[in-house]
Design a protein around this motif. Sequence first.
Motif, PDB file in Angstrom:
ATOM      1  N   ARG A 162       0.802  -1.225   0.000  1.00  0.00           N
ATOM      2  CA  ARG A 162       0.000   0.000   0.000  1.00  0.00           C
ATOM      3  C   ARG A 162       0.833   1.272   0.000  1.00  0.00           C
ATOM      4  O   ARG A 162       0.325   2.349  -0.308  1.00  0.00           O
ATOM      5  CB  ARG A 162      -0.912   0.018   1.225  1.00  0.00           C
ATOM      6  CG  ARG A 162      -0.165  -0.001   2.546  1.00  0.00           C
ATOM      7  CD  ARG A 162      -1.094   0.042   3.745  1.00  0.00           C
ATOM      8  NE  ARG A 162      -0.326   0.021   4.996  1.00  0.00           N
ATOM      9  CZ  ARG A 162      -0.878   0.165   6.190  1.00  0.00           C
ATOM     10  NH1 ARG A 162      -2.168   0.349   6.296  1.00  0.00           N
ATOM     11  NH2 ARG A 162      -0.129   0.126   7.277  1.00  0.00           N
ATOM     12  N   GLU A 163       2.106   1.185   0.344  1.00  0.00           N
ATOM     13  CA  GLU A 163       2.906   2.396   0.546  1.00  0.00           C
ATOM     14  C   GLU A 163       3.221   3.145  -0.738  1.00  0.00           C
ATOM     15  O   GLU A 163       3.370   4.367  -0.737  1.00  0.00           O
ATOM     16  CB  GLU A 163       4.221   2.041   1.270  1.00  0.00           C
ATOM     17  CG  GLU A 163       4.043   1.656   2.722  1.00  0.00           C
ATOM     18  CD  GLU A 163       3.621   0.208   2.910  1.00  0.00           C
ATOM     19  OE1 GLU A 163       3.455  -0.215   4.074  1.00  0.00           O
ATOM     20  OE2 GLU A 163       3.462  -0.520   1.901  1.00  0.00           O
ATOM     21  N   ILE A 164       3.345   2.431  -1.862  1.00  0.00           N
ATOM     22  CA  ILE A 164       3.668   3.069  -3.140  1.00  0.00           C
ATOM     23  C   ILE A 164       2.393   3.251  -3.948  1.00  0.00           C
ATOM     24  O   ILE A 164       1.718   2.276  -4.291  1.00  0.00           O
ATOM     25  CB  ILE A 164       4.701   2.243  -3.923  1.00  0.00           C
ATOM     26  CG1 ILE A 164       6.052   2.263  -3.194  1.00  0.00           C
ATOM     27  CG2 ILE A 164       4.860   2.789  -5.344  1.00  0.00           C
ATOM     28  CD1 ILE A 164       7.129   1.423  -3.853  1.00  0.00           C
ATOM     29  N   GLN A 165       2.082   4.499  -4.257  1.00  0.00           N
ATOM     30  CA  GLN A 165       0.926   4.797  -5.098  1.00  0.00           C
ATOM     31  C   GLN A 165       1.255   4.572  -6.572  1.00  0.00           C
ATOM     32  O   GLN A 165       0.493   3.952  -7.313  1.00  0.00           O
ATOM     33  CB  GLN A 165       0.486   6.248  -4.893  1.00  0.00           C
ATOM     34  CG  GLN A 165       0.030   6.562  -3.483  1.00  0.00           C
ATOM     35  CD  GLN A 165      -1.319   5.931  -3.174  1.00  0.00           C
ATOM     36  OE1 GLN A 165      -1.378   4.843  -2.600  1.00  0.00           O
ATOM     37  NE2 GLN A 165      -2.379   6.592  -3.553  1.00  0.00           N
ATOM     38  N   ASN A 166       2.385   5.119  -6.994  1.00  0.00           N
ATOM     39  CA  ASN A 166       2.844   4.950  -8.376  1.00  0.00           C
ATOM     40  C   ASN A 166       4.364   4.988  -8.400  1.00  0.00           C
ATOM     41  O   ASN A 166       4.996   5.649  -7.562  1.00  0.00           O
ATOM     42  CB  ASN A 166       2.302   6.058  -9.291  1.00  0.00           C
ATOM     43  CG  ASN A 166       0.851   5.860  -9.667  1.00  0.00           C
ATOM     44  OD1 ASN A 166       0.505   4.892 -10.341  1.00  0.00           O
ATOM     45  ND2 ASN A 166      -0.011   6.768  -9.221  1.00  0.00           N
ATOM     46  N   LEU A 167       4.922   4.277  -9.360  1.00  0.00           N
ATOM     47  CA  LEU A 167       6.366   4.285  -9.570  1.00  0.00           C
ATOM     48  C   LEU A 167       6.621   4.521 -11.055  1.00  0.00           C
ATOM     49  O   LEU A 167       5.932   3.951 -11.908  1.00  0.00           O
ATOM     50  CB  LEU A 167       6.976   2.956  -9.106  1.00  0.00           C
ATOM     51  CG  LEU A 167       8.501   2.859  -9.103  1.00  0.00           C
ATOM     52  CD1 LEU A 167       8.966   1.932  -7.977  1.00  0.00           C
ATOM     53  CD2 LEU A 167       9.050   2.345 -10.433  1.00  0.00           C
ATOM     54  N   TYR A 168       7.609   5.372 -11.336  1.00  0.00           N
ATOM     55  CA  TYR A 168       7.919   5.720 -12.725  1.00  0.00           C
ATOM     56  C   TYR A 168       9.383   5.418 -13.005  1.00  0.00           C
ATOM     57  O   TYR A 168      10.266   5.736 -12.198  1.00  0.00           O
ATOM     58  CB  TYR A 168       7.633   7.197 -12.993  1.00  0.00           C
ATOM     59  CG  TYR A 168       6.191   7.577 -12.767  1.00  0.00           C
ATOM     60  CD1 TYR A 168       5.252   7.502 -13.788  1.00  0.00           C
ATOM     61  CD2 TYR A 168       5.763   8.001 -11.502  1.00  0.00           C
ATOM     62  CE1 TYR A 168       3.930   7.842 -13.567  1.00  0.00           C
ATOM     63  CE2 TYR A 168       4.449   8.332 -11.281  1.00  0.00           C
ATOM     64  CZ  TYR A 168       3.536   8.258 -12.311  1.00  0.00           C
ATOM     65  OH  TYR A 168       2.223   8.581 -12.092  1.00  0.00           O
ATOM     66  N   LEU A 169       9.632   4.824 -14.143  1.00  0.00           N
ATOM     67  CA  LEU A 169      10.982   4.519 -14.585  1.00  0.00           C
ATOM     68  C   LEU A 169      11.220   5.228 -15.907  1.00  0.00           C
ATOM     69  O   LEU A 169      10.538   4.953 -16.902  1.00  0.00           O
ATOM     70  CB  LEU A 169      11.150   3.005 -14.743  1.00  0.00           C
ATOM     71  CG  LEU A 169      12.548   2.478 -15.005  1.00  0.00           C
ATOM     72  CD1 LEU A 169      13.509   2.875 -13.874  1.00  0.00           C
ATOM     73  CD2 LEU A 169      12.530   0.964 -15.165  1.00  0.00           C
ATOM     74  N   ASN A 170      12.140   6.186 -15.887  1.00  0.00           N
ATOM     75  CA  ASN A 170      12.400   7.034 -17.065  1.00  0.00           C
ATOM     76  C   ASN A 170      11.098   7.630 -17.606  1.00  0.00           C
ATOM     77  O   ASN A 170      10.861   7.689 -18.811  1.00  0.00           O
ATOM     78  CB  ASN A 170      13.126   6.249 -18.160  1.00  0.00           C
ATOM     79  CG  ASN A 170      14.581   5.997 -17.797  1.00  0.00           C
ATOM     80  OD1 ASN A 170      15.042   6.382 -16.736  1.00  0.00           O
ATOM     81  ND2 ASN A 170      15.306   5.342 -18.683  1.00  0.00           N
TER      82      ASN A 170
END
Length: 280
Positions: free
Chosen positions: A121-129
């Motif tokens: 639950r801690e990460i809402q979104n993650l972006y790579l480049n």
Amino acid sequence: MKVFVSVDMEGVSGLTDPEEMRAGGRGYERGCELMTGDANAAIRAAFDAGAERVVVTDSHGTGKNLRADLIDERCTLVRGPFKPMRMGEGLDASFDVALYVGYHARAGVERGVLNHTWMGREIQNLYLNGEVAGEIRLMAGYAGSLGVPVGFLAGDRAACEEARDLLGAVETVAVKDGHDRYAAEVIPPVRAQELIYEGVARALNAPDGWKRLALDAPYTMAVEWNSTAIAQSCSLIPGVKPSGPRTTEFTTDDYAEIVGLLGVFATIAGEIGCAGRQYG
């Protein structure tokens, strides 16, 4: 042929309940057996396809879920918590192909069974480049940085669609079709494991279908957290910069640092999330 198999749990056949993913939860022990059964289907197909060595890593939670006493005796098993490369531990450039079993869709994907990215639950979104990324993109990118292609993925239907969107016509097997995050139409595990075996066999006998995800350095990972406290603490790590009240960024030329940092993030964020309870 040298084959790497990364096995997560949320995409394992028959499982839909968070309790089944957590040690001490109702159904967890049976969940571990099902996870091992899905893994064994892939391992058996790999050896039948001519693999000389198969290395399997337990990629879920503490890394102590696959049953060492039930895993195919011909493989070697990487298990235990705090592995430096977590879901990719044991993989190096000497492998011919990577297989992903029990994988799930990224956070926020509609009808993705137990969907999340790296943490529950801690990460809402993650972006790579600049591209939104889940564990499939992250691990395919890590394999690609080592020159290793992805040959197969098994999980829920949303995960399979995510893999094909990312890698093209890579071989996939959907063992369940999500109705919501915690509900799915499942293929009974015995039949699902037959499908995994057949899918891996097809994949390993058709290497032209293997797909290597080649991302250009430098690599920038941006994380949108669910908590200002987590973002603030993680931004104290050298090289990690805040980019908003709940977001952090990190840039490197070494993809392994991305994977390693995610492990450190998980340790920090997990501690803060547990301490904060309802505010985490």
